[in-house]
Structures are given as structure tokens and as C-alpha cells.
Scaffold this active site. Sequence first.
Site, mmCIF file in Angstrom:
data_model
loop_
_atom_site.group_PDB
_atom_site.id
_atom_site.type_symbol
_atom_site.label_atom_id
_atom_site.label_comp_id
_atom_site.label_asym_id
_atom_site.label_seq_id
_atom_site.Cartn_x
_atom_site.Cartn_y
_atom_site.Cartn_z
ATOM 1 C CD GLU A 198 -7.220 -88.430 46.667
ATOM 2 O OE1 GLU A 198 -8.192 -87.875 47.213
ATOM 3 O OE2 GLU A 198 -7.302 -89.042 45.586
ATOM 4 C CB CYS A 205 -10.913 -89.322 53.967
ATOM 5 S SG CYS A 205 -10.910 -90.648 52.759
HETATM 6 P P1 NAD Z 1 -1.330 -86.373 58.710
HETATM 7 O O1 NAD Z 1 -1.448 -85.201 57.822
HETATM 8 O O2 NAD Z 1 -1.081 -86.139 60.144
HETATM 9 O O3 NAD Z 1 -0.151 -87.337 58.204
HETATM 10 C C1 NAD Z 1 -0.134 -87.853 56.900
HETATM 11 C C2 NAD Z 1 1.296 -88.151 56.513
HETATM 12 O O4 NAD Z 1 2.030 -86.928 56.424
HETATM 13 C C3 NAD Z 1 2.044 -89.016 57.524
HETATM 14 O O5 NAD Z 1 2.810 -89.971 56.844
HETATM 15 C C4 NAD Z 1 2.936 -88.019 58.235
HETATM 16 O O6 NAD Z 1 4.118 -88.570 58.767
HETATM 17 C C5 NAD Z 1 3.263 -87.074 57.097
HETATM 18 N N1 NAD Z 1 3.753 -85.756 57.526
HETATM 19 C C6 NAD Z 1 3.614 -85.154 58.720
HETATM 20 N N2 NAD Z 1 4.232 -83.950 58.703
HETATM 21 C C7 NAD Z 1 4.755 -83.800 57.478
HETATM 22 C C8 NAD Z 1 5.512 -82.771 56.844
HETATM 23 N N3 NAD Z 1 5.857 -81.660 57.475
HETATM 24 N N4 NAD Z 1 5.879 -82.945 55.549
HETATM 25 C C9 NAD Z 1 5.534 -84.070 54.878
HETATM 26 N N5 NAD Z 1 4.826 -85.071 55.438
HETATM 27 C C10 NAD Z 1 4.451 -84.936 56.721
HETATM 28 O O7 NAD Z 1 -2.653 -87.221 58.512
HETATM 29 P P2 NAD Z 1 -3.090 -88.522 59.299
HETATM 30 O O8 NAD Z 1 -3.537 -88.134 60.653
HETATM 31 O O9 NAD Z 1 -2.063 -89.567 59.151
HETATM 32 O O10 NAD Z 1 -4.350 -88.994 58.413
HETATM 33 C C11 NAD Z 1 -5.649 -88.560 58.630
HETATM 34 C C12 NAD Z 1 -6.053 -87.553 57.584
HETATM 35 O O11 NAD Z 1 -5.918 -88.108 56.294
HETATM 36 C C13 NAD Z 1 -7.524 -87.167 57.703
HETATM 37 O O12 NAD Z 1 -7.661 -85.789 57.509
HETATM 38 C C14 NAD Z 1 -8.180 -87.932 56.577
HETATM 39 O O13 NAD Z 1 -9.375 -87.378 56.107
HETATM 40 C C15 NAD Z 1 -7.106 -87.881 55.539
HETATM 41 N N6 NAD Z 1 -7.301 -88.936 54.547
HETATM 42 C C16 NAD Z 1 -7.707 -88.577 53.298
HETATM 43 C C17 NAD Z 1 -7.961 -89.558 52.348
HETATM 44 C C18 NAD Z 1 -8.437 -89.196 50.972
HETATM 45 O O14 NAD Z 1 -8.444 -90.080 50.126
HETATM 46 N N7 NAD Z 1 -8.847 -87.990 50.713
HETATM 47 C C19 NAD Z 1 -7.775 -90.904 52.682
HETATM 48 C C20 NAD Z 1 -7.360 -91.223 53.973
HETATM 49 C C21 NAD Z 1 -7.122 -90.230 54.904
#
Ligand code: NAD
Length: 604
Positions: free
Chosen positions: A330, A364
Site C-alpha cells: 500500500e 495517502c
Molecule cells: P516510509 O516508506 O518512509 O516508511 C514506512 C515503513 O517502512 C516504516 O515503518 C519504516 O521504518 C519502514 N522502512 C524503512 N526502510 C525500510 C527498509 N529498508 N525495509 C523495510 N522497511 C523499511 O513511509 P512513511 O514516510 O512512514 O509513510 C508515508 C508514506 O506512506 C506516503 O508515501 C504515504 O502515501 C504512504 N501511505 C500509504 C497508504 C496506503 O494505504 N496506500 C496509507 C498511509 C501511508
Amino acid sequence: MDAAQPQQNPGADPPSAAETPSAGGSPAPDALAPDAPAAAAAAAAPLAEGPPLAVATPHSDFAIAALPEQTPGITAPAGPIAAGLYMPGAAPYHAPPDSPFPVMSPLDSSLLPTVEATPLSLIPEIVARARSAQRTWGDLPVRDRIDAVAKLKKRLLARAQEIAETVHKECGKPVEEAALAEVLPNADLVDYWTLTIEELLDGVTVELDAISYPGKLGRIHKDPRGVIALITPWNYPVAIPLRSIVPALLAGNAVVFKPSEVTPRSGALIASLFKDIVPEGVLEIVQGAGEAAEAILEAGVDAVVFTGSVATGRRVAVACAERLIPCSMELGGKDAAIVLADCKLERTARGLVWGAFTNAGQNCASIERVYVERPIADKLIARIVELTRELRPGIDTAVMTTQKQAAIVQRHLGEAVAGGAEILAGGAPEHGSLAFPPTVVKITNEDCALMREETFGPIMPIVLVDSADEAVAKTNASRFGLTTSVWTKKIRKGRDLARKLKSGVVTINNHGFTAALPAAPWTGTGDSGYGITNSPHTLAELTRPRFVLEDTSGAKSEMWWYPYTPALRTIAFTMARLRGGAGFFGRIAAFFRLLITFPRRFKR
Ligand code: NAD
């Protein structure tokens, strides 16, 4: 968007009150200036009064102070803290140098309770514990799992205020918004899944042709995948994890949950909600940044449910592909709202303002592009600007949660303005401020990041179009495809447009809220990923089908077993003729040929 970083340098001292973003960088500095008597009065005021907490209590102390008692893994802030209250001028507080977590609230720079990161060396053991617990949990009758998880609803509701305040403090969103988006829908979530899961997991009988397959019965069961790694973002730190945890547990999985490093306290709170409701090990929490998530995958899980940015999602998808485990993605969005000339003006203006600015646009499904038909454009824009100017900072609108995100929003806006965009309301705050005002911009040059990339902030760019078809073409030209809204009085026209849109969710005369509907699939296309949250469709990610065939025919042999004989060959080709390979008379001839050949096949 890249992986989120902690919003403050963990080792840095908290800024002085004058330097604090919400105090110093607000568009209405007077309203937000630190004011000890006001803070004390507001802290003493009942929470239900809401607004003062969000605005006039930069150092307010509410249930955060009580949180550590209920939430294992987090402790009350150390150093210059009196029950959660940062005292300006007191000796600086030093977070552990290796902590990946923010130290201060984005709301008011008050110190947050400290959180312990999970040592990476412990993660294999944690995953192993989940695996062992899953075996027993997955073997329980589904009724027993339902009885256990159903208890969550009461806990959630009883701790509503604590949950909303934790999110408010950790993310900077208004308490009302936290309660409405992060607490209440979860009660529906628990109801929906506990009422439907038994039927949804029930085996399905597969119809088998009694002549070709005599004495055979097929059933499809939905088995738990096993141990699911759940990796989540910071923008809805309670609602998003629960949407996967509840159905995953009910389906018999164990979950290893890694909340965002930006919102570890909300993550810890979720884990505490399940304490003594599910057996130990069934829901494990790992606190840390990206490397902690990588260590979970390394330890060996059976599926990954990921919500976050496109950049991180890609990395996680590759890691899953290498391990041949399924993953749900997502990812980000660049939602459009298509406004037709016949829309209901007041409703549309209000809907767009909420859809673009709720949670300061850190959603998002935030409206990040508005395509409006020219005949209604002037009136609609005027009303949007009016409504936007009425929004009360801190009461109606959240602050940005991280400096990193605020900088992205500032860059997108700056580039767009340099390219000719006209700011109609709001505008960038002082550099470094998290109090980004809701901003409306009229766009004439669409070749800018503000129109292409995910901004994830409180900016509503508006583009005038000549027709609905032009709006649909522009909407579909994006690499993202999460949700789109269409605003029109003609529902049939709205439905027609919905069919032409490539986004996973289309709402007519509304926007974005359907993520809170547990029965409705939440999903995207393109760079928005391919995950499906909510609805029975999510079970395809959380379970795997097991097909069981029972044969009670008792026959000595099957027609297709050895030996391969001329009679078998005749049967094979005659069946091809009978099943459509020949004309009417040819099929009749094939039928009689089969009648003669079958007994020869089974003669010894
Ligand atoms: P992010 O990708 O920076 O982090 C998300 C998660 O991934 C965190 O828990 C982080 O610690 C983890 N992570 C970081 N590096 C990683 C790695 N190498 N391997 C595995 N996990 C890792 O995103 P964010 O800034 O926390 O969230 C914002 C983003 O999420 C926006 O792009 C938003 O649109 C999206 N989002 C999407 C939905 C949806 O339903 N489509 C819902 C909410 C947020």
C-alpha cells in the site's frame, strides 16, 4: 518519498521555547506563544473541550503522562520533565545517542516518553517466538479466536482518549481528528471482522463433474499464512496497523509488527491493547527504523504487509521476491478531485477543503490535484479560499509531523510558484516550521513536482479544464492511482467517469474516507501499489488457499492411470470431438464411440 527519518536529531538538545517550531513558526504566533498560565489552565481543563489542547497548550500535559503505566516498552520522559512537561530553561534532555525515535512532539516540542529500540540481535528470537505461538493459535477453532479478538473493541473504546491524545501528541494531528480517524473506525473494524470471519474462512465446495470424476469431493480451505511481518507508516499510526492486525490474527496468523520509527509510542500502545487478549507471541512488536524491518524479513516470515512510501515499498518488494514470499504493497498517492460544472458548489468546496487538509495533507489519499471545469471555477475557487482562510491553525489543522516532510512540501510549493503558480490562500511558513498553513494554489504550468510527485502536505493545487474528459486524461496520466473523487449532481455521469478512471477507489461527491469502511477494499494501481486492505479481498493476502480432494469412489483404477493403451488414446481424442471438436453429427458419433471404448479401457 524516501524512508522517513526521525524528525529531530536524536542526540540534539531540544530547542528553546523561542526556537520551537509551533511556537516560533506559526502563522498566528500570538495564539501559539508559550504561555505558562494558559498551558496550566488548559492542562487542567477537561479533554472534551478539545481546541485549547491543540492550540494554546504548547507544553500541555495530559494522558501521555499516564501512558507508560499501561504501555510496556515506553517510559515517562527523563530529564527536565515533570509528568511529561518540558520546562523551558531546564537542563537539556539527551536521548540515547543510538535512538532512531523523535524526542519531541511536533505539536509543541514537549518531550515525549522515551521508547526502547529493539536490539537487532533479538529479532530472530522474536520471530521464532511468533512462529511457535502461531502453531497453537492457528489450530484453535476460529470461534475461540473471535472470542479473544472481540475483547479488543471494549478496550479500544475505553482507552479512546488515551489513544487519541497519544496520536495527537506524537503526530501533531488535532485530538478530534485522531479520535474520529484512529479510534472510532476501529470499533467497526472489530465488529465487521468478528462477525464475518467464520463464514469467510469456511471451506468452499468445488463442484466436480460426477461422470468424469466419480466419487470425488473437493473443498477449498483458507489457511493462515503463518507469521506476517507488518511494516507501517507514521501518518495514521493506530488505524493503519489495526486494519491488518485484526483480520490477520482472526485468520490464525501471528503478526510481527514494526511501527514507524516516527510513531513508536502509538505502536507500543497498539501492542498493549492486545495484552492478555491473545496469547504471548501471537502479536510481537519490534521497535526501530528500516534496519529492524529488514532484520524481521531476514529472520524468516511467511508474508509481508507493507504500507509506506514507493521508494521503501520497492525495496521491500525486492526483498520479498528474493525470499519468494508474498507481499502486500500500500504505497503513495497523488489523488485528484474532478469537479464538474454541475456540482453542488457548497458541498464540493467543503469536501475538497477537508480532503486536501485533513491531517495537514499527510494522507495517502489527500486531494493533491483539483481539476475543475471552467464554468464553475471562479465561484468554486472563491469559496474554497474563503473556507481555507477560516481554518483555525492547530484546532482544525494538524502540524506537519516531520521536518523532512515539511521540507518536501516547501520545495514543491516553491518550485511551483517559481514556475508561475499563484498562491490564493496560505503559503509556506518560515523555514523549518512544522506549522504549514493550508495553502490553495492556482496552477497554469503543470510541469512541476507539485503536480507530479506525492507532496504529502497541506497544499491544494487547482487546474482549470475544458471538459470532464480532459480531467480524466490528466488524472490517469499520473503514475499513482489510489483514489479519485468526482463531484457532480449527475450520479450516472459520475459512474461513467468512475469506469474510465484507473484508480483503485473512486468516490462520487465525497473523498478519501472509505479507508475507514472495513467492508470496502482499499487498494491502488501503478505506483500506489497492489495491496488490498479491508474487505474479504484482504484475506487473499493474509491466508492461502489449501485445496483438499477426497476420493471415495473405491474404483480399482482411474481412466488416466497406467497403462497407456490404444483404447486410452481413442478415448482421449474421441472426448475432444465430443466436447466441441466436431460438428453435431460428429459429436453424436463420438458419444457412441466412447460408449464402446470405455469398457475396453477397463478390461484386464
Ligand atoms: P516510509 O516508506 O518512509 O516508511 C514506512 C515503513 O517502512 C516504516 O515503518 C519504516 O521504518 C519502514 N522502512 C524503512 N526502510 C525500510 C527498509 N529498508 N525495509 C523495510 N522497511 C523499511 O513511509 P512513511 O514516510 O512512514 O509513510 C508515508 C508514506 O506512506 C506516503 O508515501 C504515504 O502515501 C504512504 N501511505 C500509504 C497508504 C496506503 O494505504 N496506500 C496509507 C498511509 C501511508
